[in-house]
Design a protein around this motif. Structure first.
Motif, mmCIF file in Angstrom:
data_model
loop_
_atom_site.group_PDB
_atom_site.id
_atom_site.type_symbol
_atom_site.label_atom_id
_atom_site.label_comp_id
_atom_site.label_asym_id
_atom_site.label_seq_id
_atom_site.Cartn_x
_atom_site.Cartn_y
_atom_site.Cartn_z
ATOM 1 N N THR A 43 12.666 11.197 -19.741
ATOM 2 C CA THR A 43 11.346 11.548 -19.189
ATOM 3 C C THR A 43 10.677 12.674 -19.981
ATOM 4 O OG1 THR A 43 12.409 13.077 -17.637
ATOM 5 C CG2 THR A 43 11.950 10.839 -16.829
ATOM 6 N N GLY A 44 11.298 13.081 -21.103
ATOM 7 C CA GLY A 44 10.668 14.140 -21.887
ATOM 8 C C GLY A 44 11.643 14.966 -22.713
ATOM 9 N N MET A 45 12.924 14.759 -22.482
ATOM 10 C CA MET A 45 13.913 15.503 -23.262
ATOM 11 C C MET A 45 13.888 15.078 -24.732
ATOM 12 S SD MET A 45 16.343 17.701 -23.481
ATOM 13 C CE MET A 45 17.626 18.024 -24.696
ATOM 14 N N GLY A 46 13.537 13.812 -24.964
ATOM 15 C CA GLY A 46 13.493 13.356 -26.356
ATOM 16 C C GLY A 46 14.874 13.211 -26.953
ATOM 17 N N ARG A 47 15.789 12.743 -26.137
ATOM 18 C CA ARG A 47 17.147 12.546 -26.627
ATOM 19 C C ARG A 47 17.567 11.149 -26.186
ATOM 20 N NH1 ARG A 47 21.550 17.212 -25.246
ATOM 21 N NH2 ARG A 47 21.420 16.230 -23.205
ATOM 22 N N LEU A 48 18.584 11.017 -25.376
ATOM 23 C CA LEU A 48 19.035 9.691 -24.967
ATOM 24 C C LEU A 48 18.216 9.176 -23.784
ATOM 25 C CD1 LEU A 48 22.876 10.375 -25.012
ATOM 26 C CD2 LEU A 48 21.506 9.243 -26.791
ATOM 27 N N GLY A 49 18.218 7.873 -23.603
ATOM 28 C CA GLY A 49 17.638 7.325 -22.385
ATOM 29 C C GLY A 49 16.568 6.278 -22.615
ATOM 30 N N PHE A 50 16.342 5.472 -21.573
ATOM 31 C CA PHE A 50 15.263 4.481 -21.592
ATOM 32 C C PHE A 50 13.915 5.176 -21.433
ATOM 33 C CE2 PHE A 50 18.858 2.036 -19.814
ATOM 34 C CZ PHE A 50 18.799 0.893 -20.610
ATOM 35 N N ASP A 51 12.905 4.561 -21.989
ATOM 36 C CA ASP A 51 11.537 5.030 -21.774
ATOM 37 C C ASP A 51 11.147 4.750 -20.313
ATOM 38 O OD1 ASP A 51 8.868 5.313 -23.869
ATOM 39 O OD2 ASP A 51 8.532 4.853 -21.742
ATOM 40 N N PRO A 52 10.485 5.702 -19.646
ATOM 41 C CA PRO A 52 10.068 5.474 -18.255
ATOM 42 C C PRO A 52 9.273 4.176 -18.080
ATOM 43 C CG PRO A 52 9.714 7.763 -18.831
ATOM 44 C CD PRO A 52 10.164 7.072 -20.090
ATOM 45 N N GLU A 53 8.528 3.808 -19.105
ATOM 46 C CA GLU A 53 7.719 2.588 -18.984
ATOM 47 C C GLU A 53 8.566 1.324 -18.942
ATOM 48 O OE1 GLU A 53 4.594 2.614 -21.877
ATOM 49 O OE2 GLU A 53 3.580 4.262 -20.813
ATOM 50 N N GLU A 54 9.819 1.443 -19.323
ATOM 51 C CA GLU A 54 10.718 0.286 -19.310
ATOM 52 C C GLU A 54 11.365 0.066 -17.949
ATOM 53 O OE1 GLU A 54 13.226 -0.198 -23.278
ATOM 54 O OE2 GLU A 54 13.255 1.883 -22.604
ATOM 55 N N ALA A 55 11.063 0.928 -16.981
ATOM 56 C CA ALA A 55 11.838 0.933 -15.724
ATOM 57 C C ALA A 55 11.957 -0.464 -15.096
ATOM 58 C CB ALA A 55 11.226 1.916 -14.737
ATOM 59 N N GLU A 56 10.866 -1.190 -15.082
ATOM 60 C CA GLU A 56 10.889 -2.493 -14.429
ATOM 61 C C GLU A 56 11.841 -3.458 -15.145
ATOM 62 O OE1 GLU A 56 6.857 -3.761 -13.546
ATOM 63 O OE2 GLU A 56 7.620 -5.834 -13.371
ATOM 64 N N ARG A 57 11.777 -3.423 -16.481
ATOM 65 C CA ARG A 57 12.639 -4.276 -17.288
ATOM 66 C C ARG A 57 14.108 -3.859 -17.123
ATOM 67 N NH1 ARG A 57 13.958 -5.240 -22.835
ATOM 68 N NH2 ARG A 57 13.812 -3.010 -23.087
ATOM 69 N N VAL A 58 14.329 -2.553 -16.998
ATOM 70 C CA VAL A 58 15.701 -2.059 -16.817
ATOM 71 C C VAL A 58 16.255 -2.541 -15.476
ATOM 72 C CG1 VAL A 58 17.145 0.009 -16.587
ATOM 73 C CG2 VAL A 58 15.322 -0.045 -18.303
ATOM 74 N N LEU A 59 15.398 -2.542 -14.453
ATOM 75 C CA LEU A 59 15.847 -3.039 -13.143
ATOM 76 C C LEU A 59 16.269 -4.503 -13.253
ATOM 77 C CD1 LEU A 59 16.311 -2.634 -10.133
ATOM 78 C CD2 LEU A 59 13.895 -3.142 -9.745
ATOM 79 N N THR A 60 15.517 -5.269 -14.012
ATOM 80 C CA THR A 60 15.884 -6.671 -14.237
ATOM 81 C C THR A 60 17.242 -6.779 -14.921
ATOM 82 O OG1 THR A 60 13.544 -7.117 -14.519
ATOM 83 C CG2 THR A 60 15.054 -8.857 -15.216
ATOM 84 N N LEU A 61 17.452 -5.919 -15.918
ATOM 85 C CA LEU A 61 18.748 -5.929 -16.611
ATOM 86 C C LEU A 61 19.891 -5.580 -15.657
ATOM 87 C CD1 LEU A 61 17.712 -4.162 -19.949
ATOM 88 C CD2 LEU A 61 18.634 -6.491 -19.734
#
Ligand SMILES: *Cc1c(COP(=O)(O)O)cnc(C)c1O
Length: 354
Positions: free
Chosen positions: A124-142
């Motif tokens: 959400t802003g650390m700029g390190r590991l993690g999914f982009d917040p905008e991907e949340a819906e796609r991540v839920l599908t995964l």
């Protein structure tokens, strides 16, 4: 591991518990605590720290999967979250040792074997590991497509929570709340580190991840009342000898004795974690008196100018202690207590005071 015998690190476990109780006073009653014991509990010894805290906390976090395996082998049974990116070579070990993986990219779903538990990590802003917040819906599908794995939580990490009043924290909080809303309520959600816990409200979700505060330090310049450092680093004088005025000491011959006096040699150098950049910046405490380190810190030794005072070999020396702690050291070389603490060589024996 061959132990070093020229200094010891002393750790006060009752103050560790006190620091946790102090930090809990910032939490809502039902907020759970994940104790962060990565980097060998910031140099304090992860097995002893985790063993001491286990009855008082809800979970642990480490960075490396091997740190988690070590805790399991030492009978730590509470949940352990592993922050690092799963690696194909060790992915099977999460399940074997009942460790919670972090999934922070799509391919991690494919690398983890059936039955592995994981938390999702969003950037959400650390700029390190993690999914982009905008991907949340796609991540839920995964998550839904990968029923062979068990999603038990989601988290994110603040970049600026080490000091109060940051708008960036507010923005990360907003993004995380948005993500959280899209996932099932049963999942655990956590974003707060020590700074967010002490300096911000409404950032707790259902769990906080406490690291540096447990070890008695605030993360940035703003202090946290009621916590104190739990680690002292002690050595001894191994040789004392008279030196003349204008004699030089150590590599580079950069330091010259201002007057005749005694020089003490301490068997601790940059290999032990006494950073070379601290040369001529530190003082040490001998028999209640403060003396300056002089000359360049070498690999295995540093030197102290004792003036007219005379001591015997084996006289104790306090290097790092309450009045000269990791924050004091850090401020002299433009770093943070985290780096000072994790630089202390793990081969130096840790002694625990109950
Ligand atoms: C290290 C770390 C923490 C703990 O931070 P402190 O500032 O030591 O409290 C929490 N979360 C993550 C992801 C970390 O890497």
């Amino acid at each position: 591991m061959i132990q070093k015998s020229n200094s010891i690190v002393e750790i006060n476990l009752s103050q560790l518990k006190q620091n946790l109780r102090t930090l809990r006073s910032y939490l809502d009653e039902d907020t759970r605590v994940m104790s962060v014991v990565k980097a060998d509990a910031y140099g304090h010894g992860s097995v002893e720290v985790a063993g001491t805290l286990e009855p008082m906390v809800d979970a642990f976090a480490v960075n490396d999967i091997h740190e988690g395996i070590e805790l399991r082998k030492q009978d730590i049974t509470k949940p352990i979250l592993v922050f690092e990116v799963p690696q194909k070579t060790t992915a099977s070990q999460y399940r074997v040792h009942n460790l919670t993986a972090t999934v922070s990219a799509k391919e991690h779903f494919d690398w983890l074997p059936n039955g592995t538990s994981y938390h999702l990590n969003f950037d959400t802003g650390m700029g390190r590991l993690g999914f982009d917040p905008e991907e949340a819906e796609r991540v839920l599908t995964l998550v839904e497509e990968n029923q062979n794995l068990f999603c038990t939580g989601l988290y994110s990490h603040f970049a600026t929570a080490d000091s109060p009043g940051s708008d960036f924290v507010t923005e990360q909080h907003r993004l995380f709340t948005n993500i959280r809303r899209q996932f099932p309520k049963e999942l655990s959600a956590h974003i707060a580190n020590t700074g967010a816990t002490a300096f911000y409200s409404n950032e707790q979700y259902d769990m906080v991840r406490l690291g540096i505060g447990l070890y008695g330090y605030a993360p940035g310049k703003t202090g946290i009342d009621g916590i104190s450092p739990i680690l002292e680093w002690k050595s001894k004088l191994v040789q004392i000898k008279p030196i003349n005025a204008q004699s030089t000491v150590s590599y580079g011959a950069t330091w010259q004795a201002p007057a005749a006096g005694n020089l003490g040699v301490i068997p601790v150098g940059y290999d032990d974690g006494l950073k070379r950049s601290l040369s001529e910046e530190l003082t040490v405490c001998i028999d209640g008196k403060i003396y300056p380190l002089v000359g360049t810190v070498t690999m295995n030794y540093c030197m102290v100018f004792l003036g007219d005072n005379q001591y015997k070999p084996e006289t104790p020396v306090k290097l790092l202690y309450a009045k000269n702690n990791a924050r004091d050291w850090a401020s002299k070389i433009n770093t943070i207590p985290y780096e000072i603490l994790t630089s202390i060589n793990p081969k130096i024996p840790r002694e625990y005071i109950l």
